[in-house]
Scaffold this motif. Sequence first.
Motif, short mmCIF file in Angstrom:
data_model
loop_
_atom_site.label_atom_id
_atom_site.label_comp_id
_atom_site.label_asym_id
_atom_site.label_seq_id
_atom_site.Cartn_x
_atom_site.Cartn_y
_atom_site.Cartn_z
N ALA A 196 0.80 -1.09 0.12
CA ALA A 196 -0.09 -0.09 0.09
C ALA A 196 0.89 1.27 0.18
CB ALA A 196 -1.01 0.01 1.07
N ASP A 197 2.23 1.09 0.48
CA ASP A 197 2.94 2.18 0.54
C ASP A 197 3.80 2.42 -0.79
OD1 ASP A 197 2.50 3.58 2.91
OD2 ASP A 197 3.63 2.15 3.87
N ILE A 198 3.37 1.85 -1.94
CA ILE A 198 4.27 1.67 -3.18
C ILE A 198 4.33 3.16 -3.83
CG2 ILE A 198 4.11 1.56 -5.66
CD1 ILE A 198 2.84 -1.30 -5.15
N PRO A 199 3.43 4.28 -3.51
CA PRO A 199 3.67 5.68 -3.90
C PRO A 199 4.81 6.11 -3.16
CG PRO A 199 1.36 5.33 -3.64
CD PRO A 199 1.95 4.16 -3.22
N MET A 200 4.86 5.87 -1.72
CA MET A 200 5.87 6.54 -0.88
C MET A 200 7.28 5.75 -1.30
SD MET A 200 6.05 6.53 3.30
CE MET A 200 6.38 5.00 3.49
N LEU A 201 7.27 4.63 -1.47
CA LEU A 201 8.63 3.66 -1.63
C LEU A 201 9.00 4.16 -3.20
CD1 LEU A 201 7.60 0.34 -0.36
CD2 LEU A 201 9.10 2.00 0.64
N LYS A 202 8.35 4.24 -4.16
CA LYS A 202 8.54 4.68 -5.35
C LYS A 202 9.25 6.17 -5.79
CE LYS A 202 6.83 4.48 -10.20
NZ LYS A 202 5.55 4.08 -10.97
N SER A 203 9.02 7.01 -4.69
CA SER A 203 9.78 8.24 -4.78
C SER A 203 10.80 8.41 -4.20
CB SER A 203 8.57 9.15 -4.18
OG SER A 203 7.40 9.35 -4.97
N ALA A 204 11.10 7.20 -3.12
CA ALA A 204 12.24 7.11 -2.19
C ALA A 204 13.69 6.88 -3.16
CB ALA A 204 12.25 6.20 -1.42
N GLY A 205 14.69 7.52 -2.91
CA GLY A 205 15.77 6.96 -3.36
C GLY A 205 16.35 5.77 -3.08
N GLU A 206 15.97 5.09 -1.72
CA GLU A 206 16.24 3.82 -1.61
C GLU A 206 14.87 3.30 -0.89
OE1 GLU A 206 19.27 0.59 0.43
OE2 GLU A 206 19.74 2.72 0.18
N ALA A 207 14.22 2.27 -1.60
CA ALA A 207 13.15 1.57 -0.96
C ALA A 207 13.58 0.36 -0.01
CB ALA A 207 12.14 1.26 -1.82
N VAL A 208 13.10 0.40 1.10
CA VAL A 208 13.36 -0.88 1.92
C VAL A 208 11.96 -1.61 2.49
CG1 VAL A 208 14.54 -1.63 4.26
CG2 VAL A 208 15.40 0.27 3.16
N LEU A 209 12.07 -2.78 2.12
CA LEU A 209 10.87 -3.51 2.50
C LEU A 209 11.15 -4.33 3.81
CD1 LEU A 209 8.09 -4.93 1.60
CD2 LEU A 209 9.40 -6.53 0.60
N VAL A 210 10.32 -4.13 4.87
CA VAL A 210 10.60 -4.70 6.30
C VAL A 210 9.77 -6.14 6.27
CG1 VAL A 210 10.22 -4.46 8.58
CG2 VAL A 210 10.81 -2.47 7.19
N ASN A 211 10.41 -7.09 6.69
CA ASN A 211 9.70 -8.54 6.99
C ASN A 211 8.66 -8.83 5.67
OD1 ASN A 211 11.00 -8.61 9.18
ND2 ASN A 211 9.43 -7.88 10.41
#
Length: 234
Positions: A196-211
Amino acid sequence: MFTGEEDKTLPATAGMEAMAPRVVLFDFDGVLFQGDSFRQFIKERYARSPLRKLLALTALPWLLLVWPISWRLAVRTLVHVSLLGVGERRYAAEAQAFAAALVRRPRQFYRDGLQALRRHQAAGDRVIVVTGCERAVVQGILDQLGLEGVEVLASECRPGLLGMRVKFHNVGRRKLERLAAHGVAAWQLAYSDSLADIPMLKSAGEAVLVNGTPKTCKRLEKVLGRSVSRVEWF
């Protein structure tokens, strides 16, 4: 993609300017807190009040009607029923009491996530918790955890004639709206456990998926069009 012991280290972000502090975003539920904190707050309100349970039962025909159309509307109805007759001051006090009790319970939080957040603070990063949890609840929890200096962008409730009501649900693309309104145009790192946080992750320089599971990680990488870091937090 990181695994094993490497998962607990802070991901490196290439190309950062040393002179400006990094902006680091953390989701809350599933990243710092083990579960859904606002749902737990509402569940405990129902558990303490037979009258609220009865009122929810009388709303069952409405819930069954709207659920196939919008489960979010049904959930919002249950939230409103749980807050009937609760004014702004009382709501703030109950949110604080819930937070104080919550942080004293075992295994409620991801220790690794809290440590990562504190390391970012110690490194001089600008840390912002961007969450769908309601503001008074999540702010109370962070205060009880002693996490000072953390900015919070969250869902909000407002006072109404019958009690507190949902004003804004901070999820999905709405997180981007909140960030923009807060004056945050770019962020170097974002932690989340949810697609659900794809919009926020897509705009990040680095995306980190937790667990996240390998399947979830692959889905996220397919949508983002790039690799993501994956951490296992306990």
